[in-house]
Design an enzyme around this catalytic site. Structure first.
Site, mmCIF file in Angstrom:
data_model
loop_
_atom_site.group_PDB
_atom_site.id
_atom_site.type_symbol
_atom_site.label_atom_id
_atom_site.label_comp_id
_atom_site.label_asym_id
_atom_site.label_seq_id
_atom_site.Cartn_x
_atom_site.Cartn_y
_atom_site.Cartn_z
ATOM 1 N N ASP A 52 43.465 37.603 37.540
ATOM 2 C CA ASP A 52 43.407 38.571 36.448
ATOM 3 C C ASP A 52 44.180 39.833 36.810
ATOM 4 O O ASP A 52 44.935 40.374 35.989
ATOM 5 C CB ASP A 52 41.948 38.904 36.129
ATOM 6 N N GLU A 59 43.655 31.944 34.910
ATOM 7 C CA GLU A 59 43.751 33.119 35.781
ATOM 8 C C GLU A 59 43.515 32.726 37.235
ATOM 9 O O GLU A 59 44.185 33.243 38.144
ATOM 10 C CB GLU A 59 42.743 34.181 35.343
#
Length: 229
Positions: free
Chosen positions: A44, A116
């Protein structure tokens, strides 16, 4: 390495040196043992940096608020889940029995988190340049569709999101005057924003339109938009 994982690597455009990193990135917390949450955290951060860096270079005239909105569109769960579905990522996820039965392999949040996690895994397996290259390749079509004018959101929404991103109070709108005959009225609205010394004003044939005009004026006064966005 199993043939199925090799197929996934071809879709991702990256071959892992350490297969365990890839498997961990595909492991949901409902599965026994270690899971992909730490890799998701890392991925992320990398995703947000790479997207922000690319937007900074692509739109040299954009203001901070505009860049923030564009990045939010790129990295939101809906976008990531759509990319994950393009890779058929759900077929490769390791889920607990309960999550599997409930259709977790189709769930947007699980798909986005796994993508992610794969970004984080690629970074650890290779380096930042490789992770950046993959992220930009995956998001290439999304970047092509970006413009500084966000036609998907009206001024009131953009103003609200800007203030929320800074933990500020929401704007307050007040009708200060109504002119004209009942069948042809003009509404005058003031918008109060805590970051501005003066209230922004707008007018329109309805209260809703007048509020939108006032919100657009506030965005210009805040320096978020320049009136030509």
């Amino acid at each position: 390495m199993t043939a199925s994982l090799a197929r996934l690597e071809r879709k991702l455009g990256y071959t892992f040196k350490n297969q365990d990193q890839m498997l961990l990135a595909l492991t949901h917390r409902s599965y026994a043992g270690r899971n992909n949450e730490r890799l998701e955290f890392l991925g992320d951060a990398i995703l947000n940096f790479v997207a922000g860096e690319a937007l900074f270079e692509r739109f040299p005239q954009a203001r901070e608020g505009q860049l923030s909105r564009l990045r939010a569109r790129l990295v939101k769960g809906e976008t990531l889940a759509r990319l994950a579905r393009g890779f058929d990522l759900g077929e490769y996820l390791r889920l607990g029995s309960g999550e599997l039965k409930s259709g977790g392999f189709r769930r947007e949040s699980i798909l986005a988190d796994a993508l992610e996690a794969l970004i984080g895994a690629i970074y650890l397996d290779a380096d930042m340049d490789t992770a950046r290259e993959r992220v930009l390749a995956w998001l290439a079509d999304e970047f092509e569709g970006l413009t500084l004018v966000d036609t998907n959101k009206d001024p009131k929404t953009r103003l609200q999101e800007f203030l929320q991103s800074r933990s500020c109070e929401l704007p307050r709108y007040e009708v200060v005057d109504i002119q004209g005959e009942p069948h042809c009225r003009t509404f005058f609205v003031e918008c109060e924003v805590v970051l501005l010394n003066n209230k922004s004003r707008g007018q329109g044939v309805s209260r809703r339109i007048a509020e939108q005009v006032a919100a657009a004026s506030a965005l210009i006064a805040l320096g978020v938009e320049n009136g030509n966005d």
